[in-house]
Write an enzyme that holds these catalytic residues in place. Structure first.
Site, short mmCIF file in Angstrom:
data_model
loop_
_atom_site.label_atom_id
_atom_site.label_comp_id
_atom_site.label_asym_id
_atom_site.label_seq_id
_atom_site.Cartn_x
_atom_site.Cartn_y
_atom_site.Cartn_z
N LYS A 196 -37.77 32.24 -64.48
CA LYS A 196 -38.27 33.43 -64.73
C LYS A 196 -38.25 33.68 -65.77
O LYS A 196 -37.23 34.31 -66.95
CB LYS A 196 -37.36 34.38 -63.81
N HIS A 249 -32.86 33.41 -59.14
CA HIS A 249 -33.50 33.27 -59.98
C HIS A 249 -33.41 31.73 -60.73
O HIS A 249 -33.60 31.55 -61.50
CB HIS A 249 -34.09 33.61 -60.22
N1 LIG Z 1 -42.38 42.10 -56.50
C1 LIG Z 1 -42.10 40.82 -55.82
O1 LIG Z 1 -42.22 41.02 -55.51
C2 LIG Z 1 -42.43 40.02 -57.57
C3 LIG Z 1 -42.66 38.86 -57.49
C4 LIG Z 1 -42.61 37.40 -58.07
C5 LIG Z 1 -43.24 37.63 -59.41
N2 LIG Z 1 -43.48 38.26 -59.71
C6 LIG Z 1 -43.35 39.29 -60.60
O2 LIG Z 1 -44.87 39.26 -60.73
C7 LIG Z 1 -45.35 38.79 -62.18
C8 LIG Z 1 -46.10 37.48 -61.80
O3 LIG Z 1 -45.71 36.10 -61.60
P1 LIG Z 1 -45.96 35.08 -61.83
O4 LIG Z 1 -44.01 34.65 -61.34
O5 LIG Z 1 -47.10 34.47 -61.04
O6 LIG Z 1 -46.21 34.23 -63.06
P2 LIG Z 1 -47.20 33.60 -63.76
O7 LIG Z 1 -47.16 32.44 -63.25
O8 LIG Z 1 -46.70 33.19 -65.01
O9 LIG Z 1 -48.22 34.17 -63.70
C9 LIG Z 1 -49.12 35.33 -64.68
C10 LIG Z 1 -50.19 35.69 -64.33
O10 LIG Z 1 -50.20 36.40 -65.54
C11 LIG Z 1 -51.33 36.36 -66.38
N3 LIG Z 1 -51.35 36.88 -68.44
C12 LIG Z 1 -50.93 35.47 -68.86
N4 LIG Z 1 -50.50 36.43 -70.35
C13 LIG Z 1 -51.11 38.06 -69.86
C14 LIG Z 1 -50.95 39.42 -70.44
N5 LIG Z 1 -51.07 39.30 -72.06
N6 LIG Z 1 -51.34 40.31 -70.14
C15 LIG Z 1 -51.86 40.32 -68.59
N7 LIG Z 1 -52.09 39.07 -67.58
C16 LIG Z 1 -51.42 37.75 -68.15
C17 LIG Z 1 -51.56 34.66 -66.33
O11 LIG Z 1 -52.76 34.27 -66.75
P3 LIG Z 1 -53.58 33.46 -67.72
O12 LIG Z 1 -53.38 32.13 -66.36
O13 LIG Z 1 -54.21 33.82 -68.31
O14 LIG Z 1 -52.47 33.16 -68.55
C18 LIG Z 1 -50.79 34.58 -65.40
O15 LIG Z 1 -52.02 34.41 -64.20
C19 LIG Z 1 -43.95 38.78 -63.17
O16 LIG Z 1 -43.78 40.17 -63.72
C20 LIG Z 1 -43.03 38.48 -61.75
O17 LIG Z 1 -41.94 39.01 -62.27
C21 LIG Z 1 -43.07 40.52 -58.79
#
Ligand SMILES: NC(=O)c1ccc[n+]([C@@H]2O[C@H](COP(=O)([O-])OP(=O)(O)OC[C@H]3O[C@@H](n4cnc5c(N)ncnc54)[C@H](OP(=O)(O)O)[C@@H]3O)[C@@H](O)[C@H]2O)c1
Length: 220
Positions: free
Chosen positions: A134, A130
């Protein structure tokens, strides 16, 4: 339910949140509400919530979904055992779909794993690669593949091997290694949109369900 399926995103500002926003804008049958405000614990009225935020926010999001009786699709990875139990508990009151990987390819691969039973004498190794940003390691997908594979071949397997680098969206490989033959199964996500598309398919499906705990395999 209104004519359009209304979706509230938790984690809208993030990479996955922005993928969802772009897809919802393209689909006439879907509409986006204001995002979930985790500081105010405010959940707008909507048909379904899609969560791609972080594990730290799970408790307050679940509380809000239960209060509003709103179905929840969550793709958040890196959940603790206790957070997974919280999801199961919430599913006694609302529909909850959790999948560590929202791509149809991985959901299909998970279903295929029981076919490896005749090769259970072989050695197995799951490998995942990844992007460097990540946070969780090994990936949630590697862990769920490991769980399904162990059930399929009836033995404990070595921990997944993780590689982090560059901008790789997600590669998962299952190595099956015998003395005289090997079999390699690889899934590669070619972009992040694939996960957002899967989450939207899950949201459409979940919005019509009764309470219960589901995963993406259930919608195949
Ligand atoms: N299941 C799947 O297929 C899949 C695919 C990709 C990713 N994911 C997972 O999805 C999640 C998000 O991934 P991403 O790449 O979009 O991450 P990211 O770009 O880092 O975005 C994270 C989001 O969470 C918010 N956040 C920050 N601190 C937080 C807290 N304490 N409580 C709740 N929300 C908070 C952030 O908001 P702010 O702007 O306010 O900081 C932002 O909107 C991760 O867990 C990742 O592993 C899953």
């Amino acid at each position: 339910m209104s004519q359009k399926l209304t979706i509230c995103i938790a984690g809208e500002s993030g990479r996955m949140g922005q993928e969802l926003v772009a897809l919802i804008e393209q689909e006439k049958a879907l509409a986006k509400t204001k995002p979930f405000d985790r500081k105010k614990k405010a959940l707008p009225a909507c048909d379904v919530v899609i969560d791609f935020s972080l594990p730290e926010g799970l408790s307050s999001l679940l509380e809000a979904c239960i209060k509003n009786k709103t179905p929840l699709v969550t793709g958040v990875t890196g959940l603790t055992e206790s957070q997974k139990k919280q999801l199961q508990k919430a599913a006694k009151q609302i529909p909850v779909l959790w999948s560590s990987n929202m791509s149809m390819g991985i959901a299909t691969l998970k279903k295929m794993l029981h076919g490896l039973k005749p090769l259970s004498d072989c050695d197995f190794q799951i490998e995942e690669t990844h992007h460097i940003r990540k946070k969780d390691l090994p990936s949630g997908t590697a862990l769920t593949l490991q769980e399904s594979l162990q059930k399929a071949v009836g033995k404990k397997l070595p921990d997944p091997v993780s590689i982090r680098g560059g901008g790789v969206f997600g590669i998962h490989t299952i190595h099956v290694m015998g003395e005289e033959e090997t079999l390699t199964l690889t899934h590669s996500a070619l972009n992040r949109t694939v996960f957002a598309r899967g989450a939207l398919a899950a949201a459409r499906w979940l919005a019509k369900r009764k309470h219960g705990f589901y995963s993406l395999e259930d919608i195949l």
